[in-house]
Write an enzyme that holds these catalytic residues in place. Sequence first.
Site, PDB file in Angstrom:
ATOM      1  N   TYR A  15      48.613  47.842  49.702  1.00  5.07           N
ATOM      2  CA  TYR A  15      49.869  47.732  50.433  1.00  5.07           C
ATOM      3  C   TYR A  15      50.347  46.290  50.589  1.00  5.07           C
ATOM      4  O   TYR A  15      51.361  46.049  51.232  1.00  5.07           O
ATOM      5  CB  TYR A  15      49.749  48.421  51.800  1.00  5.07           C
ATOM      6  CG  TYR A  15      49.702  49.940  51.690  1.00  5.07           C
ATOM      7  CD1 TYR A  15      48.630  50.558  51.051  1.00  5.07           C
ATOM      8  CD2 TYR A  15      50.693  50.737  52.216  1.00  5.07           C
ATOM      9  CE1 TYR A  15      48.564  51.944  50.944  1.00  5.07           C
ATOM     10  CE2 TYR A  15      50.633  52.119  52.115  1.00  5.07           C
ATOM     11  CZ  TYR A  15      49.571  52.713  51.478  1.00  5.07           C
ATOM     12  OH  TYR A  15      49.510  54.077  51.378  1.00  5.07           O
ATOM     13  N   ASP A  20      45.367  56.275  54.596  1.00  9.68           N
ATOM     14  CA  ASP A  20      46.661  56.939  54.568  1.00  9.68           C
ATOM     15  C   ASP A  20      46.497  58.367  54.037  1.00  9.68           C
ATOM     16  O   ASP A  20      46.949  59.348  54.642  1.00  9.68           O
ATOM     17  CB  ASP A  20      47.598  56.118  53.646  1.00  9.68           C
ATOM     18  CG  ASP A  20      49.054  56.499  53.796  1.00  9.68           C
ATOM     19  OD1 ASP A  20      49.367  57.362  54.630  1.00  9.68           O
ATOM     20  OD2 ASP A  20      49.889  55.929  53.074  1.00  9.68           O
ATOM     21  N   ASP A  76      46.522  62.241  56.251  1.00 12.10           N
ATOM     22  CA  ASP A  76      47.435  63.347  55.949  1.00 12.10           C
ATOM     23  C   ASP A  76      46.630  64.603  55.600  1.00 12.10           C
ATOM     24  O   ASP A  76      46.962  65.708  56.019  1.00 12.10           O
ATOM     25  CB  ASP A  76      48.349  62.998  54.758  1.00 12.10           C
ATOM     26  CG  ASP A  76      49.614  62.249  55.199  1.00 12.10           C
ATOM     27  OD1 ASP A  76      49.520  61.463  56.153  1.00 12.10           O
ATOM     28  OD2 ASP A  76      50.672  62.459  54.586  1.00 12.10           O
ATOM     29  N   ASP A 129      36.004  60.097  47.567  1.00 12.47           N
ATOM     30  CA  ASP A 129      36.272  61.419  46.987  1.00 12.47           C
ATOM     31  C   ASP A 129      35.372  62.479  47.611  1.00 12.47           C
ATOM     32  O   ASP A 129      35.815  63.583  47.957  1.00 12.47           O
ATOM     33  CB  ASP A 129      36.171  61.405  45.449  1.00 12.47           C
ATOM     34  CG  ASP A 129      34.990  60.613  44.934  1.00 12.47           C
ATOM     35  OD1 ASP A 129      34.338  59.909  45.725  1.00 12.47           O
ATOM     36  OD2 ASP A 129      34.691  60.698  43.728  1.00 12.47           O
ATOM     37  N   LYS A 168      34.760  53.178  47.988  1.00 14.12           N
ATOM     38  CA  LYS A 168      34.490  53.641  46.619  1.00 14.12           C
ATOM     39  C   LYS A 168      33.754  52.494  45.928  1.00 14.12           C
ATOM     40  O   LYS A 168      34.123  52.047  44.842  1.00 14.12           O
ATOM     41  CB  LYS A 168      35.838  53.967  45.937  1.00 14.12           C
ATOM     42  CG  LYS A 168      35.743  54.530  44.535  1.00 14.12           C
ATOM     43  CD  LYS A 168      35.441  56.010  44.494  1.00 14.12           C
ATOM     44  CE  LYS A 168      35.228  56.483  43.071  1.00 14.12           C
ATOM     45  NZ  LYS A 168      34.788  57.887  42.983  1.00 14.12           N
TER      46      LYS A 168
END
Length: 354
Positions: free
Chosen positions: A137, A250, A254, A226, A187
């Site tokens: 971002y 983010d 959601d 993941d 990750k």
Amino acid sequence: RQMATAARQSLKIGLIPADGIGKEVIPAAKAVLEALGSDIPKPEFVPLLAGWEVFTRGGNALPHETVDALKECDAALFGAVSSPTRRVTGYSSPIVQLRKELDLYANVRPVASVAANPGGKPDVDLVVVRENTECLYVKQEQITPTENGREARAIRLITERASSRIGKMAFDIALGRPRKQVTIIHKSNVLSVTDGLFRETVRAVPALPEINGAYDNVKIEEQIVDSAVYRLFREPEIYDVMVAPNLYGDILSDAAAALVGSLGLVPSVNAGDSFVMGEPVHGSAPDIEGKGIANPLAAIRSAALMLRFQGHTVGADRIDRAVEQVIREGEVLTPDLGGTSKTQEVLDAVLKKL
Ligand code: GGG
């Protein structure tokens, strides 16, 4: 985590509805704050502009007047923004900019199920603590022509400073919760440098000299992003506080919202060390804009979370209890939760329970 503003006589709150249903849900949150009476300092609201629509009218998605005014406020509520999915010269997402301008480095997103909430799973009670200022971002993207077509690159920034302060925020939040567990999401099996630094820095937070052992009772777990998503859907009850770099946080929050019935229920705050801005996790929802059926509960809960971060726990508790009762009773719900009620009717139901 609480900011030391609870003793103030008045509460100056910047209101930035921005785009789409932000304009429908922020007035509902304002009405609930007004109804709290003497349980919070007298709120003074400052209406402010930002967003795509403002950009199309004046060429600036975040007018400097908005940023300047926010610096004079105690807190803020932001609605939602409709940034285009294509590149538009001169446009930059105002919410991403605001988080940076005001150094609101933590996006805190509690996701919890309410029993009997339609479509919700029963055992979700977690908080996603998302780093809010860096990762992809930072938006340093470049596209260049090559002999095989165009090539696009983006910089992903992870710093020790930002990882350490988001780690502290996550541990502080965990300390105030019954399970006291922090799961670091990363990750680093693939991105060993950037995610490696995030993971290692957050892990090292409890041993920092200034922490003085305060986090010794917090259990630290970690999970590859993941597999974290997989486990979130299969066994969400294993998570308490999840701390993640910006992009993973983010997406995870959601996804977690799907487990509790609707994005329309999930609040957040963008928090720095001395300023807090409530913001529903949902976006501007252009498909339902103007129909009067947007779920105002995420915005109302964001107002409660904003108050909680400022130490106004009595007011925050009143709002949260009222919202929970409305959801639990299940009689006045917007279509995203399987109901047929309008935004105004849900607001009225919350005000009645308050
Ligand atoms: N209230 C959250 C929100 O507006 N979500 C949509 C979003 O993140 N948009 C980013 C943008 O449009 O700039």
